[in-house]
Design an enzyme around this catalytic site. Structure first.
Site, PDB file in Angstrom:
ATOM      1  N   ASP A 138     -10.976   5.707  12.343  1.00  0.00           N
ATOM      2  CA  ASP A 138      -9.589   6.149  12.495  1.00  0.00           C
ATOM      3  C   ASP A 138      -9.490   7.573  13.020  1.00  0.00           C
ATOM      4  O   ASP A 138      -8.392   8.033  13.343  1.00  0.00           O
ATOM      5  CB  ASP A 138      -8.852   6.033  11.153  1.00  0.00           C
ATOM      6  CG  ASP A 138      -7.815   4.917  11.171  1.00  0.00           C
ATOM      7  OD1 ASP A 138      -7.867   4.071  12.079  1.00  0.00           O
ATOM      8  OD2 ASP A 138      -6.948   4.901  10.281  1.00  0.00           O
ATOM      9  N   ASP A 157      -5.604  -1.117  -1.940  1.00  0.00           N
ATOM     10  CA  ASP A 157      -6.452  -2.110  -2.599  1.00  0.00           C
ATOM     11  C   ASP A 157      -5.726  -2.777  -3.766  1.00  0.00           C
ATOM     12  O   ASP A 157      -5.645  -4.008  -3.845  1.00  0.00           O
ATOM     13  CB  ASP A 157      -7.767  -1.479  -3.071  1.00  0.00           C
ATOM     14  CG  ASP A 157      -7.563  -0.157  -3.786  1.00  0.00           C
ATOM     15  OD1 ASP A 157      -6.406   0.244  -4.016  1.00  0.00           O
ATOM     16  OD2 ASP A 157      -8.568   0.492  -4.119  1.00  0.00           O
TER      17      ASP A 157
END
Length: 758
Positions: free
Chosen positions: A136, A460
């Protein structure tokens, strides 16, 4: 597929742990908490405001302990049987392995390289594996390092498989010197492989801060004039395993990707990167299972993929309902075992309900579950139901998954459990670049019901409750040795930053449609599973009662009012504190941790709760008011140079001889350390006032003035905040900055004046 014959033993077994002694301890502590609340209620009219505040705080603690008790009541885990896998499974399933990185400074490329190399070398057919690295940060240095790693992998992977090397991250494996008794052929190859790795490390170090190699060829042209927050999609096939026969000398597919970023577009941090990984891998390999690993968590167990396959392909009644297999996170550079204990007892308890919570790393996912499939969409044999099959023919697929015909086709194949044709990766690069555009996800279901879910910095846990709410289960596997090992930020600014991000992200989920209470009434999540998620998501809210409770003993000493019961009933508090200390101490020592590790964990727990978690409430309030959005800041990863003594242990042994400064707490001028410093100064002032007899005289329940028990409470608080006391006398990064000290002193003076005059 697995042989489903009932006459053959299963590939895995679900093991339940009763732990009756721990149940009794949980209930005993819960009973003492309720007794204390009852005592507070009976004497409420005879005491002042401090008594009411203490009652409210203890109500919060009782509720939290009730959630913990419900969560830990029936722990379980799955045990895989690797020796049965090769006999029972005619053809192993393919697995796509995902590694995410975002910043070459905070996440050194050599750390990423070692994680990738450990995955490429696992004991699994290379033609069934593909490793995708999402960068990223769009760093040419990271890409260069991965290209160099691919060259070394052609030596490292065959070496590991030929000699059955256990630790397959080179930086850990080569810590131990070569034994003189080793076979000469092995010694020769060992020396050669080590030299090649040292050359790899040197090449990466030479490239750091030196961009002249960018002009070495057209391969780096895509990185010209790029910024981490402003660049086009980049998809690079570093290595393609064209042979694909599963030979031990083969290296799995290896792909580098970096999604497009623009300054005015939402990127959704790691969740957005994970969804791009799902799309690109779906176009290229479309494996039915996906492994998610953080860039600093290397594979410590060579058979970890085979262990997960035992669960997915095992012959249990609901084998098709297992959405993911979670392995615990262990660390090679930390002696603080709080996370290890939390995973074993709380995580294992959740595993005994509907399955463990997805922890962000070391987790194997089922691809079609990540595409939004529900258990209601499956027949008993795991195939799509007739209704779900009809849905695949509708035009809504492009609306849900984006306007890419190639992507939609791969999704249909994945849902129907069909494998991709073995086309060259170059045929998919154009389509892969298209699904990485900033606007590809607009007006689709990505991040809402498909893939990793958005609107939380803890993607998550958010994704995990979304999966369980659709009726899926999950499995917890805790092998020995640990499947994955990683590094963790040391106690200080980085650790506090990480804790703030976790607490903020978990609180964010409470204000989404994935709220666990809503899920219990409206979705397919089980009641106790909802309570377990509620316990996790309310971490940040615990900071308020803990902050007040750390200040109450000092207030009562200065105000000369009682805080704790008097006489025989004082035994409730003494028994409660004693049982909790012995209980948590047993949890640590039973896992091999020292008493010092237990104390450090208890201390840091109070520090992070009253510091990082308190600031998470501030972040959520600003977000709800529309003032600002929460920000995902990458935690700094480092390779410890003093604790790399063994590649086999999940935490440092005491005989390893740690660095004298390794246990020191680090400070900076951030707000994380202001509450702790304030709490320390207030309690030190109260202790000094009590010792000198300066507290005022008053008449209240139980006698006049404050008693020594409240002063003992102040001493206990000081002991828990001992790192701050030490920081008053240290200098540099181990000392509390003067700016923080002055602010805390000003607040402490106001508190003392308020306590005395109130």
């Amino acid at each position: 597929m697995a042989d489903s014959s009932s006459s053959t033993p299963p590939l895995c077994e679900r093991i339940s742990h009763k732990r009756n002694f721990l149940r009794a301890m949980d209930l005993a502590i819960l009973g003492l908490l309720f007794s204390l609340l009852l005592y507070r209620i009976r004497h409420m009219s005879q005491n002042d405001t401090a008594w009411v505040v203490a009652f409210l705080c203890e109500c919060s603690f009782t509720f939290i302990w009730l959630l913990i008790t419900c969560t830990k009541w029936s722990p379980a885990e799955h045990k895989p049987y690797l020796d049965r896998l090769d006999e029972r499974v005619h053809e192993l399933s393919s697995v796509d392995m995902f590694v995410t990185t975002a910043d070459p400074v905070r996440e050194p490329p050599i750390l990423v390289v070692n994680t990738v190399l450990s995955l490429l070398a696992v004991n699994y057919p290379a033609n069934k594996l593909a490793c995708y690295v999402s960068d990223d940060g769009c760093s040419p240095l990271t890409y260069f390092s991965l290209k160099e790693a691919s060259k070394f992998a052609k030596i490292w992977v065959p070496f590991c498989k030929k000699y059955n090397v256990r630790v397959r991250a080179p930086f850990r494996y080569f810590l131990n010197p070569l034994k003189a008794t080793e076979d000469p052929e092995f010694s020769k190859e060992w020396e050669k492989t080590k030299r090649e790795y040292e050359e790899l490390v040197q090449n990466v170090q030479d490239a750091t801060g030196n961009s002249c190699w960018l002009d070495a060829g057209d391969d780096f042209e895509a990185f010209s004039n790029t910024k981490p927050s402003d660049h086009s999609t980049i998809v690079k096939v570093i290595w393609e395993n064209e042979e694909g026969v599963g030979d031990e000398k083969e290296v799995p597919h290896f792909v580098y990707i970096s999604r497009e970023k623009k300054p005015n577009c939402l990127h959704h941090y790691k969740a957005g990167a994970m969804n791009f990984l799902v799309r690109v891998s779906g176009l290229m390999t479309n494996a039915p299972y996906m492994l998610n690993v953080d860039c600093d968590m290397y594979a410590n167990e060579a058979d970890v993929v085979r262990q997960a396959m035992c669960i997915f392909l095992g012959g249990s009644m609901n084998q098709y309902h297992c959405a993911f297999v979670q392995f615990p996170q262990n660390f090679y550079d930390s002696s603080i075992g709080e996370l290890v204990v939390l995973q074993l007892y709380v995580g294992g308890g959740i595993a005994g309900i509907q399955g463990p919570v997805y922890a962000g790393s070391g987790c194997f996912h089922t691809r079609r579950v990540m595409y939004g499939l529900s258990v209601d969409d499956l027949d008993d044999d795991g195939n799509l139901s007739s209704l779900a099959t009809r849905k695949l023919l509708a035009e809504s697929l492009e609306r849900d998954f984006g306007k890419s015909k190639e992507m939609v086709k791969s999704i249909v194949d994945a849902l129907k459990r069909k494998t991709n044709p073995q086309d060259p990766f170059t045929n998919s690069i154009e389509a892969a670049q298209k699904v990485g555009h900033c606007h590809y996800e607009y007006q689709t279901s990505w991040g809402k019901t498909v893939g990793w879910l958005y609107d939380s910095t803890t993607e998550d846990a958010h994704t995990s409750i979304g999966i369980h709410s659709r009726g899926w289960t999950s499995s917890y596997v805790s092998p020995e040795p640990p499947a994955f090992l990683g590094c963790i930020p040391p106690g200080g600014p980085e650790a506090m930053l990480q804790q703030r991000r976790w607490a903020t992200g978990l609180l964010e989920i409470l204000f989404t449609k994935q709220n666990p209470l809503i899920g219990f009434f409206c979705k397919k999540i089980r009641f106790r599973q909802s309570l377990a998620y509620l316990y996790l998501f309310t971490w940040g809210l615990r900071s308020i009662p803990e902050l007040f409770y750390c200040l109450l003993p000092a207030y009562c000493v200065l105000h000369s009012s009682p805080l704790f019961p008097k006489g025989v009933c004082l035994g409730i508090v003494v028994a409660l504190v004693g049982m909790h200390c012995l209980y948590t101490l047993w949890e640590f020592t039973s896992l091999g941790f020292s008493v010092h590790s237990w104390y450090a964990s208890q201390s840091f727990s109070r520090i992070k709760t009253t510091g990082s978690w308190l600031l998470s409430i501030h972040d959520i309030i600003l977000k709800l008011l529309g003032v600002s959005n929460t920000v995902f800041i990458v935690s700094k990863k480092t390779i410890s140079k003093t604790r790399l003594e063994s590649g086999d242990t999940p935490f440092q042994k005491e005989e390893d001889g740690p660095n004298p400064d390794s246990d020191k707490f680090e400070f900076d001028g951030s707000l994380y350390f202001l509450p702790g410093t304030f709490i320390l100064l207030v309690n030190l002032t109260a202790i000094a006032g009590f010792s000198l007899g300066l507290q005022r005289s008053t008449h209240s329940y139980g006698g006049s003035g404050s008693s020594s028990i409240e002063a003992c409470g102040c001493i206990l608080v000081v002991v828990l905040f001992l790192p701050f006391l030490t920081g008053l006398f240290e200098k540099g990064k181990y000392g509390i900055p003067l700016s923080t000290l002055f602010k805390a002193a000003f607040l402490a003076v106001l508190f003392v004046v308020f306590s005395v005059r109130n």
